[in-house]
Design a protein around this motif. Structure first.
Motif, PDB file in Angstrom:
ATOM      1  N   SER A   1       9.254  13.375  -3.025  1.00 25.29           N
ATOM      2  CA  SER A   1       7.830  13.166  -2.759  1.00 25.29           C
ATOM      3  C   SER A   1       7.613  12.566  -1.375  1.00 25.29           C
ATOM      4  CB  SER A   1       7.179  12.299  -3.844  1.00 25.29           C
ATOM      5  OG  SER A   1       7.827  11.059  -3.957  1.00 25.29           O
ATOM      6  N   TRP A   2       8.536  11.676  -0.931  1.00 28.10           N
ATOM      7  CA  TRP A   2       8.384  11.087   0.404  1.00 28.10           C
ATOM      8  C   TRP A   2       8.579  12.147   1.492  1.00 28.10           C
ATOM      9  CZ3 TRP A   2       6.169   7.792   3.292  1.00 28.10           C
ATOM     10  CH2 TRP A   2       6.592   7.617   4.605  1.00 28.10           C
ATOM     11  N   SER A   3       9.576  13.007   1.345  1.00 29.98           N
ATOM     12  CA  SER A   3       9.823  14.046   2.349  1.00 29.98           C
ATOM     13  C   SER A   3       8.666  15.046   2.400  1.00 29.98           C
ATOM     14  CB  SER A   3      11.142  14.771   2.062  1.00 29.98           C
ATOM     15  OG  SER A   3      12.237  13.902   2.270  1.00 29.98           O
TER      16      SER A   3
ATOM     17  N   HIS B   1      10.242  -4.615   8.261  1.00 28.93           N
ATOM     18  CA  HIS B   1       9.469  -4.741   7.022  1.00 28.93           C
ATOM     19  C   HIS B   1       9.920  -3.735   5.969  1.00 28.93           C
ATOM     20  CE1 HIS B   1       6.167  -5.362   4.295  1.00 28.93           C
ATOM     21  NE2 HIS B   1       5.753  -4.111   4.436  1.00 28.93           N
ATOM     22  N   LEU B   2      10.175  -4.219   4.757  1.00 28.08           N
ATOM     23  CA  LEU B   2      10.510  -3.348   3.634  1.00 28.08           C
ATOM     24  C   LEU B   2       9.241  -3.131   2.806  1.00 28.08           C
ATOM     25  CD1 LEU B   2      13.913  -4.777   2.323  1.00 28.08           C
ATOM     26  CD2 LEU B   2      13.427  -3.403   4.343  1.00 28.08           C
ATOM     27  N   THR B   3       8.867  -1.868   2.642  1.00 27.25           N
ATOM     28  CA  THR B   3       7.708  -1.553   1.817  1.00 27.25           C
ATOM     29  C   THR B   3       8.190  -1.391   0.383  1.00 27.25           C
ATOM     30  OG1 THR B   3       6.659  -0.453   3.687  1.00 27.25           O
ATOM     31  CG2 THR B   3       5.757   0.019   1.512  1.00 27.25           C
ATOM     32  N   VAL B   4       8.344  -2.524  -0.275  1.00 25.52           N
ATOM     33  CA  VAL B   4       8.836  -2.548  -1.655  1.00 25.52           C
ATOM     34  C   VAL B   4       7.799  -1.900  -2.565  1.00 25.52           C
ATOM     35  CG1 VAL B   4       9.511  -4.051  -3.575  1.00 25.52           C
ATOM     36  CG2 VAL B   4      10.222  -4.604  -1.231  1.00 25.52           C
ATOM     37  N   GLY B   5       8.261  -1.083  -3.486  1.00 26.40           N
ATOM     38  CA  GLY B   5       7.334  -0.412  -4.388  1.00 26.40           C
ATOM     39  C   GLY B   5       7.894  -0.268  -5.787  1.00 26.40           C
ATOM     40  N   TYR B   6       7.039   0.226  -6.673  1.00 26.80           N
ATOM     41  CA  TYR B   6       7.416   0.415  -8.075  1.00 26.80           C
ATOM     42  C   TYR B   6       6.805   1.702  -8.591  1.00 26.80           C
ATOM     43  CZ  TYR B   6       6.898  -0.089 -13.177  1.00 26.80           C
ATOM     44  OH  TYR B   6       6.894   0.139 -14.520  1.00 26.80           O
TER      45      TYR B   6
ATOM     46  N   THR C   1       5.081   6.450  -6.934  1.00 22.16           N
ATOM     47  CA  THR C   1       4.396   5.184  -6.678  1.00 22.16           C
ATOM     48  C   THR C   1       3.304   4.813  -7.672  1.00 22.16           C
ATOM     49  OG1 THR C   1       4.740   5.684  -4.341  1.00 22.16           O
ATOM     50  CG2 THR C   1       3.348   3.802  -4.861  1.00 22.16           C
ATOM     51  N   ILE C   2       3.433   3.578  -8.195  1.00 16.10           N
ATOM     52  CA  ILE C   2       2.364   2.915  -8.934  1.00 16.10           C
ATOM     53  C   ILE C   2       1.785   1.803  -8.067  1.00 16.10           C
ATOM     54  CG2 ILE C   2       1.849   1.391 -10.897  1.00 16.10           C
ATOM     55  CD1 ILE C   2       3.960   2.962 -12.495  1.00 16.10           C
TER      56      ILE C   2
ATOM     57  N   LYS D   1       0.530  -4.096  -4.267  1.00 11.94           N
ATOM     58  CA  LYS D   1      -0.801  -3.747  -4.773  1.00 11.94           C
ATOM     59  C   LYS D   1      -0.811  -2.335  -5.373  1.00 11.94           C
ATOM     60  CE  LYS D   1      -2.305  -7.639  -3.094  1.00 11.94           C
ATOM     61  NZ  LYS D   1      -3.237  -7.781  -1.977  1.00 11.94           N
ATOM     62  N   ILE D   2      -1.741  -2.111  -6.273  1.00  4.18           N
ATOM     63  CA  ILE D   2      -1.852  -0.827  -6.959  1.00  4.18           C
ATOM     64  C   ILE D   2      -2.324   0.256  -5.979  1.00  4.18           C
ATOM     65  CG2 ILE D   2      -2.834   0.375  -8.947  1.00  4.18           C
ATOM     66  CD1 ILE D   2      -1.138  -2.135  -9.624  1.00  4.18           C
ATOM     67  N   LEU D   3      -1.714   1.422  -6.038  1.00  4.51           N
ATOM     68  CA  LEU D   3      -2.071   2.542  -5.177  1.00  4.51           C
ATOM     69  C   LEU D   3      -3.455   3.078  -5.557  1.00  4.51           C
ATOM     70  CD1 LEU D   3      -0.607   4.392  -2.978  1.00  4.51           C
ATOM     71  CD2 LEU D   3      -0.250   5.993  -4.862  1.00  4.51           C
ATOM     72  N   PRO D   4      -4.276   3.481  -4.582  1.00  4.69           N
ATOM     73  CA  PRO D   4      -5.563   4.099  -4.919  1.00  4.69           C
ATOM     74  C   PRO D   4      -5.359   5.309  -5.837  1.00  4.69           C
ATOM     75  CG  PRO D   4      -5.452   3.639  -2.564  1.00  4.69           C
ATOM     76  CD  PRO D   4      -4.080   3.346  -3.120  1.00  4.69           C
ATOM     77  N   GLY D   5      -6.284   5.479  -6.779  1.00  5.30           N
ATOM     78  CA  GLY D   5      -6.182   6.587  -7.719  1.00  5.30           C
ATOM     79  C   GLY D   5      -5.338   6.278  -8.937  1.00  5.30           C
ATOM     80  N   VAL D   6      -4.811   5.048  -8.988  1.00  6.37           N
ATOM     81  CA  VAL D   6      -3.970   4.625 -10.119  1.00  6.37           C
ATOM     82  C   VAL D   6      -4.616   3.420 -10.789  1.00  6.37           C
ATOM     83  CG1 VAL D   6      -1.706   3.757 -10.820  1.00  6.37           C
ATOM     84  CG2 VAL D   6      -1.877   5.436  -8.968  1.00  6.37           C
TER      85      VAL D   6
END
Length: 587
Positions: free
Chosen positions: A226-228, A359-364, A372-373, A388-393
């Motif tokens: 998804s990132w690529s 900076h590490l963009t830590v996610g879950y 991404t959530i 923080k919660i991703l928009p649309g979630v």
């Protein structure tokens, strides 16, 4: 609109002659322009149609990262078919399961082993009808299979995209979970496209077309894939690294500005830096610790969007000149955006890299949520949280503090598994993550426990294994660790040493190397690790601490099914494989 169509047409309009992707050709890196890339995708898409692939047919990709991988993927999406990624390290049994479960009629393979596995399936499988070999001259193949170059030869470079709605399937991604049978998460064109738009809204990137991303995690995994695709969607250039063991060289050669990665990557860098500092002179140690202290103060102000005093700004520039720039140069020198997920990461590691300006963009997130959530924004985040919660979630905390999610990224369900699908959704349509958490007043999501992974000792104490394992592995001594506690009277662990580091230690201890089996049974080595483990876990409660351990003579590996592609240990597999060894610690 078809996701592949959006990626291709918008970039052809804006930057047809600029590089789209990079890849290793022999010992040199090569590139394809957007024009050439789109023509190759078109030829591949037309070849798929000529071969009888129609919309909603499943086509598998069983290969390491490569230009061919992403080209085949976008070609499949272009004609409305469904991509089924298979991990490059999967064995014959695992591969056959995915081919059968997804009912894939075609597969593209990358190396000889993958080809042999699929060719044996071709002779007996009711679904698989054809094999495409990605690379010419690298594989010895039979007459009834075809090289990709021959497959797309003489095909038109004009493409007719198959219309797709947000609800149409784009891919079936099989979970690589640490327990249970893999299930195919059905991800739609809408899941991907809306997720990409949400990320651009969240970060408000500037000049994204100038970014360079390095893909070294498996494209089979939802995170890298998804990132690529997001990077290509935004017009960035993406380099694909086939052999992840070459990451250090690739960073120096490509000098990426962006790269998604897993916590273990930064844990190893963190441990290596601190080990090097410990071996340095007292003057260098003082400079390093001074610089990190300055960096933490500076990062704290930037993180909370407060003014940085002139003197601190001057000190930080000096710290960067003397210390930080040298560390960042080893990662290419230009890396600034690094999404990091797939497992938990210690707050001290995250804070350290923020201090040095990395900076590490830590996610879950999960496969079922199209990754991404929640994730760290550039400012106003808290270490130890998932951001923080991703928009649309939407996120709510349900029964037993379980994190439940609904929104744009949630899968349609598991392919051909209605009961399993029903089990992970609440009656009112929220997806149950299986993780416990909480949301603070500022909107930061925190994982408090992995409900699926919590271990309960025979004394009734609950152990969160990730916390113990992170505590033990943020150093140069330990490469991998798996905690055992379920139904046991105390916590034990299987520990894989950092063999490169330990070999250097042997020289200092005047111990001749024989074999790792012999070395790790030596009394002085076991004593060394016992002392270090006691030191590392002082911050843990007494019931959480490892009381006994066994040093393992080889790493847990993906090829043997012991770890997932994001380097999480498959507990069920390891527990079964080493059950006799584990019982020795409790006998």
């Amino acid at each position: 609109m078809n996701l592949a169509q959006i990626i291709i047409t918008r970039n052809i309009e804006k930057q047809a002659l600029k590089p789209a992707i990079g890849f290793k050709k022999g010992n040199q890196w090569a590139e394809l322009s957007w024009k050439k890339f789109s023509q190759t995708i078109a030829k591949t898409a037309n070849a798929l149609k000529t071969a009888g692939i129609r919309e909603n047919d499943r086509v598998a990709i069983y290969a390491d990262n490569s230009a061919e991988w992403i080209t085949f993927d976008l070609a499949i999406l272009s004609i409305g078919a469904i991509t089924v990624p298979v991990y490059a390290t999967n064995n014959a049994e695992q591969t056959e399961y995915i081919i059968n479960d997804s009912q894939a009629s075609m597969v593209m393979v990358g190396n000889q082993k993958q080809y042999e596995i699929c060719y044996s399936l071709l002779q007996k499988n009711q679904f698989l009808k054809s094999i495409i070999v990605a690379k010419d001259k690298e594989i010895t193949k039979k007459e009834d299979t075809v090289f990709l170059s021959d497959f797309i030869a003489d095909q038109s470079m004009e493409i007719e995209f198959c219309p797709r709605s947000y609800e149409d399937l784009a891919t079936i991604i099989y979970t690589s979970g640490t327990t249970g049978i893999p299930k195919g998460a059905m991800i739609t064109h809408g899941n991907l496209r809306k997720g990409f738009d949400a990320h651009f809204e969240f970060f408000k990137f500037k000049n994204f077309e100038e970014e360079v991303s390095l893909a070294f995690l498996p494209l089979t995994h939802v995170f890298e894939r998804s990132w690529s695709l997001l990077s290509l969607y935004g017009g960035a250039k993406v380099y694909f690294l086939e052999n992840p063991k070459e990451i250090a060289h690739a960073l120096a050669e490509i000098k990426p500005t962006m790269m998604c990665t897993v916590p273990r990557f930064f844990q190893k860098v963190y441990a290596g830096i601190h080990d090097a500092v410990e071996k340095s002179t007292s003057t260098k140690k003082k400079i390093f610790h001074w610089a990190v202290s300055v960096g933490k103060h500076y990062a704290a102000l930037k993180r909370t969007e407060k003014r940085v005093p002139f003197v601190l700004n001057f000190k930080y520039r000096l710290a960067n000149l003397l210390v930080f720039s040298k560390i960042k140069q080893k990662m290419g020198g230009r890396l600034w955006f690094t999404p990091c997920g797939g497992a938990s990461i210690s707050p001290e590691v995250t804070e350290f890299f923020d201090a040095i300006g990395q900076h590490l963009t830590v996610g879950y997130g999960l496969t079922e949520t199209t990754a991404t959530i929640a994730l760290f924004p550039f400012t106003q985040f808290e270490y130890g949280t998932c951001g923080k919660i991703l928009p649309g979630v939407e996120v709510r905390i349900g029964e037993n503090s379980e994190i439940q999610v609904r929104g744009d990224g949630i899968m349609k369900g598991y392919f051909n598994k209605s009961e399993e699908t029903e089990a992970v959704f609440t009656p009112d349509g929220w997806f149950k993550t299986g993780d416990a958490g909480e949301i603070d007043e500022a909107g930061n999501l925190t994982i408090t426990d992995r409900i699926k992974d919590l271990l309960k000792t025979s004394n009734g104490k609950y152990i969160a294994p990730q916390q113990v394992e992170n505590t033990l592995s943020n150093n140069s001594y330990i490469q991998q660790v798996m905690v055992i506690a379920e139904g046991r009277q105390f916590v034990s662990a299987l520990i894989v040493p950092n063999f490169e580091f330990l070999k250097a230690m042997l020289e200092k201890m005047n111990i001749p190397f024989t074999s790792w089996e012999d070395i790790l049974n030596r009394e002085e080595i076991v004593k060394l690790y016992r002392t270090k483990i006691e030191e590392f876990q002082r911050i843990l409660a007494s019931f959480e601490r490892v009381k006994k351990f066994i040093l393992m003579p080889a790493e847990f590996e993906m090829g043997s099914g012991e770890i997932t592609p994001t380097l999480k240990i498959k507990r069920k597999v390891v527990l079964e494989k080493y059950k006799d060894l584990i019982e020795r610690m409790y006998s």
